[in-house]
Design an enzyme around this catalytic site. Structure first.
Site, PDB file in Angstrom:
ATOM      1  N   LYS A  34      -8.694  13.824  19.800  1.00 27.48           N
ATOM      2  CA  LYS A  34      -8.809  12.891  18.670  1.00 27.48           C
ATOM      3  C   LYS A  34      -9.770  11.747  18.974  1.00 27.48           C
ATOM      4  O   LYS A  34      -9.896  10.815  18.195  1.00 27.48           O
ATOM      5  CB  LYS A  34      -7.429  12.289  18.345  1.00 27.48           C
ATOM      6  N   ARG A  84      -5.386  26.482  42.406  1.00 27.30           N
ATOM      7  CA  ARG A  84      -4.766  26.005  43.647  1.00 27.30           C
ATOM      8  C   ARG A  84      -4.481  24.514  43.649  1.00 27.30           C
ATOM      9  O   ARG A  84      -3.402  24.080  44.059  1.00 27.30           O
ATOM     10  CB  ARG A  84      -5.659  26.312  44.861  1.00 27.30           C
ATOM     11  N   THR A  85      -5.458  23.732  43.237  1.00 26.50           N
ATOM     12  CA  THR A  85      -5.272  22.282  43.372  1.00 26.50           C
ATOM     13  C   THR A  85      -4.101  21.832  42.503  1.00 26.50           C
ATOM     14  O   THR A  85      -3.207  21.113  42.953  1.00 26.50           O
ATOM     15  CB  THR A  85      -6.571  21.539  43.012  1.00 26.50           C
ATOM     16  N   HIS A  90     -14.050  15.770  46.608  1.00 33.98           N
ATOM     17  CA  HIS A  90     -12.766  16.467  46.511  1.00 33.98           C
ATOM     18  C   HIS A  90     -11.979  16.148  47.791  1.00 33.98           C
ATOM     19  O   HIS A  90     -11.790  17.000  48.649  1.00 33.98           O
ATOM     20  CB  HIS A  90     -13.038  17.965  46.372  1.00 33.98           C
ATOM     21  N   ARG A  95      -8.226  15.568  37.751  1.00 31.78           N
ATOM     22  CA  ARG A  95      -9.450  16.368  37.904  1.00 31.78           C
ATOM     23  C   ARG A  95     -10.260  16.202  36.632  1.00 31.78           C
ATOM     24  O   ARG A  95      -9.733  16.331  35.529  1.00 31.78           O
ATOM     25  CB  ARG A  95      -9.139  17.844  38.138  1.00 31.78           C
TER      26      ARG A  95
HETATM   27  C1  NCD Z   1     -12.974  24.101  44.376  1.00 28.79           C
HETATM   28  C2  NCD Z   1     -13.249  23.011  43.362  1.00 28.79           C
HETATM   29  O1  NCD Z   1     -12.606  22.946  42.315  1.00 28.79           O
HETATM   30  O2  NCD Z   1     -14.122  22.216  43.679  1.00 28.79           O
HETATM   31  N1  NCD Z   1     -11.734  24.710  44.237  1.00 28.79           N
HETATM   32  C3  NCD Z   1     -10.615  24.109  44.716  1.00 28.79           C
HETATM   33  O3  NCD Z   1     -10.290  22.987  44.391  1.00 28.79           O
HETATM   34  N2  NCD Z   1      -9.889  24.801  45.601  1.00 28.79           N
HETATM   35  C4  NCD Z   1     -14.085  25.038  44.584  1.00 28.79           C
HETATM   36  C5  NCD Z   1     -14.706  25.774  43.422  1.00 28.79           C
HETATM   37  O4  NCD Z   1     -14.316  25.620  42.267  1.00 28.79           O
HETATM   38  O5  NCD Z   1     -15.618  26.563  43.694  1.00 28.79           O
END
Ligand code: NCD
Length: 309
Positions: free
Chosen positions: A86, A57-58, A135, A107
């Site tokens: 590398k 999703r993100t 987040h 991320r």
């Molecule tokens: C979450 C995350 O990556 O922290 N997912 C997200 O970004 N929608 C939650 C998770 O991974 O459980």
């Protein structure tokens, strides 16, 4: 309000009035997010989408948001195909993305990685999750979802359930909900309680969260039930994970005495913590919540690049 050039590392970087402004602006993005009308707002802008950890999703909603604004995307979803393999440092990867694009979404499995990246980049860095840390963009879409459904956040009885120790979404959300004066209840196994410093953050904002291991004690009073996945990948000891796996499962039979307008949220992905029979109930808001990632991220990309409607 001018957010041009701002890094988004933690929700704590924002004042309440800035959050209100972002959420109001995100509302204006809905018709574009739905594809009902189009815009070329970010034409000529490039987003670096750097995902060192799995994401559905993100990543997709950031990329969809950038595409809906007519911007372009470079990046990777699998760091093993990059020069990291590398031995390149994160700092050098960020320097390159900085030179190649106008905004960076990162991320990373290590807490603090986004803060470090922001030090090496001139362009704004948006933290899309740093280990068990924070987040913030998920937090904004969670707030947006509650606000859209409930009209206000103050006074809402919000239960955060599951892995409150390693779950970064609830770390950001507990802080933000406290800022808005929600009532908080934390439900988790003892070994996965909300870290003390985060409880302290809520207290400093005037909210004293209740805490229990038993969902059945609190579910009937809840306005919002925010369910989280046990973060298997963050457990240093697999035995610790085995002791808590499957500990909570919300299913339709548990919802007979809940408030009519109870909203069940989840940042997703879910594993077993919400049974599929909940999806058909009017309480299930998690798929709508996931859609809200698009207007909220469109708003953020527009604001930090300084090209606004
Ligand atoms: C979450 C995350 O990556 O922290 N997912 C997200 O970004 N929608 C939650 C998770 O991974 O459980």
């Amino acid at each position: 309000m001018n957010l041009k050039g701002k890094d988004i590392i933690s929700i704590k970087d924002f004042s309440k009035s800035e959050i209100d402004f972002i959420l109001g602006y995100a509302k204006k993005m809905i018709p574009f997010a739905q594809g009902k009308t189009s815009t070329s707002l970010l034409q000529g802008k490039i987003l670096s989408s750097l995902f060192f950890e799995p994401s559905t999703r993100t990543r997709l909603s950031f990329e969809s948001a950038m595409s809906r604004l007519d911007g372009r995307i470079i990046g990777f979803a699998d760091p093993t195909i990059t020069s990291q393999k590398k031995g390149e440092t994160l700092a050098d990867t960020i320097r390159m993305a900085d030179a190649y694009s106008d905004v960076i979404v990162l991320r990373h499995p290590l807490e603090g990685a986004a803060r470090l990246a922001a030090e090496f980049a001139e362009v704004p860095v948006l933290n899309a999750g740093d280990g068990a840390g924070r987040h913030p963009t998920q937090c904004l879409l969670d707030l947006f979802t509650i606000l859209t459904e409930k009209k206000n956040i103050e006074g809402q009885n919000v239960v955060l359930l599951g892995d409150l120790k390693y779950g970064r979404t609830v770390h950001s959300l507990a802080y933000a909900l406290s800022l808005y004066g929600a009532e908080l209840t934390f439900v988790s196994p003892k070994s996965l309680q909300m870290p003390k410093e985060m409880v302290e953050e809520c207290r400093n904002l005037g909210v004293t969260p209740a805490s229990t291991t038993k969902l059945e004690k609190v579910i009937n009073k809840a306005d919002v039930l925010y369910v989280t996945r046990i973060q298997k990948e963050r457990f240093p000891d697999p035995e610790e994970y085995n002791r808590v796996v499957g500990i909570y499962q919300v299913n339709a039979s548990m919802l007979t005495n809940v408030k009519n307008d109870l909203m069940i949220m989840h940042p997703l992905p879910r594993v077993t913590e919400i049974a599929p029979d909940v999806d058909m109930t009017p309480h299930a808001l998690y798929f709508k919540q996931a859609f809200n990632g698009i207007p909220v991220r469109m708003a953020l990309l527009s604001l930090v690049t300084g090209v606004v409607l």
